[in-house]
Design a protein around this motif. Structure first.
Motif, PDB file in Angstrom:
ATOM      1  N   HIS A  66      30.934  94.797   6.698  1.00 32.56           N
ATOM      2  CA  HIS A  66      32.242  95.178   6.159  1.00 32.56           C
ATOM      3  C   HIS A  66      32.669  96.553   6.700  1.00 32.56           C
ATOM      4  CE1 HIS A  66      35.693  94.601   3.728  1.00 32.56           C
ATOM      5  NE2 HIS A  66      35.459  95.638   2.944  1.00 32.56           N
TER       6      HIS A  66
ATOM      7  N   TYR B  34      41.072  91.929   7.088  1.00 35.82           N
ATOM      8  CA  TYR B  34      40.963  92.769   8.277  1.00 35.82           C
ATOM      9  C   TYR B  34      41.715  92.040   9.394  1.00 35.82           C
ATOM     10  CZ  TYR B  34      37.124  95.875   6.696  1.00 35.82           C
ATOM     11  OH  TYR B  34      36.341  96.811   6.067  1.00 35.82           O
TER      12      TYR B  34
ATOM     13  N   TYR C  55      41.360  95.314  16.866  1.00 36.67           N
ATOM     14  CA  TYR C  55      40.107  95.898  16.399  1.00 36.67           C
ATOM     15  C   TYR C  55      39.597  96.764  17.540  1.00 36.67           C
ATOM     16  CZ  TYR C  55      35.303  95.623  14.375  1.00 36.67           C
ATOM     17  OH  TYR C  55      34.052  95.886  13.819  1.00 36.67           O
TER      18      TYR C  55
ATOM     19  N   ARG D  55      32.048  91.137   9.332  1.00 37.32           N
ATOM     20  CA  ARG D  55      33.169  91.638   8.566  1.00 37.32           C
ATOM     21  C   ARG D  55      33.082  91.459   7.049  1.00 37.32           C
ATOM     22  NH1 ARG D  55      37.290  91.444   5.615  1.00 37.32           N
ATOM     23  NH2 ARG D  55      36.463  89.486   4.820  1.00 37.32           N
TER      24      ARG D  55
ATOM     25  N   LYS E 167      31.642  99.156   9.716  1.00 33.42           N
ATOM     26  CA  LYS E 167      32.230  99.343  11.043  1.00 33.42           C
ATOM     27  C   LYS E 167      32.755 100.761  11.218  1.00 33.42           C
ATOM     28  CE  LYS E 167      36.947  98.307   9.896  1.00 33.42           C
ATOM     29  NZ  LYS E 167      37.319  99.699  10.203  1.00 33.42           N
TER      30      LYS E 167
ATOM     31  N   SER F 215      35.300  88.574  13.512  1.00 31.60           N
ATOM     32  CA  SER F 215      34.541  88.942  12.313  1.00 31.60           C
ATOM     33  C   SER F 215      33.034  88.950  12.493  1.00 31.60           C
ATOM     34  CB  SER F 215      34.910  88.007  11.161  1.00 31.60           C
ATOM     35  OG  SER F 215      34.793  86.654  11.553  1.00 31.60           O
TER      36      SER F 215
END
Length: 241
Positions: A99, A153, A157, A194, A102, A179
């Protein structure tokens, strides 16, 4: 070989939010650890509040895979501890940030980018698609599965191009996200996953526990070949000229 796992959690929400404490009575770290009960694993937990955040040189030296959950206290991790984690990843320790891990100092240092995303707190459905069905982290999973309520999310990214993209998520609001992504840094393997927002019981979900258990197996270090980094003598004779 018994794989030694350390599950690290900043352990803030559980102390400050009654609903999170009720959802995760053993803490998020406890829920993750409970999902890893196996005869070939030894699991310990560590939290931000411990000396050296529970990540001493001795602890990391006896950790094959470090699982990391964080969210609101990423900046509170001491730089010295973050660099210690990075060093051990380079030396072969597996690293699994979950989660908002990151945005942890170790992951950002290992990626060399901001790791920024777009996000939304709305409790929407996430469908996680297996993008790389031959990858061992996908063992035992269907083609896709749902997380019923979660934080969104979304892309872009800001990470380097992954070595492998194992999972891609679609959200009810229309966004998509990489993810589950894999990297190698030095001898270490990294899998960033993720799901895991503290407002939802995600770490009790069977598919999520399967992913994490598979990732531990994949990220565990292997012996490999010896490496010499210092000045060496030539392997073959050199001319005297």
């Amino acid at each position: 070989m018994t794989v030694r796992i350390t599950v690290w959690n900043e352990n803030i929400h559980e102390q400050e939010n009654k609903e999170v404490a009720e959802r995760y009575p053993k803490g998020i770290h406890g829920a993750i650890a409970d999902g890893l009960i196996d005869n070939d694993l030894t699991v310990r937990t560590a939290t931000l509040q411990e000396p050296d955040h529970g990540l001493t040189e001795d602890t990391l030296g006896n950790t094959d895979v470090l699982i990391w959950w964080s969210h609101c206290a990423n900046d509170e991790v001491a730089d010295e501890v973050a660099e210690r984690v990075v060093k051990h990843v380079h030396d072969g320790m597996g690293f699994i940030p979950l989660h908002s891990g990151k945005n942890s100092k170790p992951f950002i240092r290992l990626m060399g980018t901001t790791c920024n995303i777009k996000y939304r707190h709305s409790g929407e459905t996430e469908r996680i698609w297996v993008a790389d069905p031959g990858h061992p982290i996908t063992d035992g999973l269907p083609e896709s599965f749902e997380v019923p309520s979660t934080e969104m999310y979304g892309e872009p990214y800001d990470i380097p191009e992954p070595d492998r993209t194992v999972f891609i998520s679609w959200f009810e609001g229309g966004e998509v996200f990489r993810s589950g992504v894999c990297y190698r840094r030095g001898r270490g393997r990294i899998f960033a996953f993720r799901p895991g927002h503290e407002e939802y019981p995600i770490f009790f979900q069977d598919e999520i526990r399967t992913v994490i258990a598979n990732a531990v197996d994949w990220a565990a270090p292997t012996d490999g070949a010896d490496a010499i980094w210092d000045e060496v003598k030539p392997a073959e004779p050199l001319d005297d000229e």
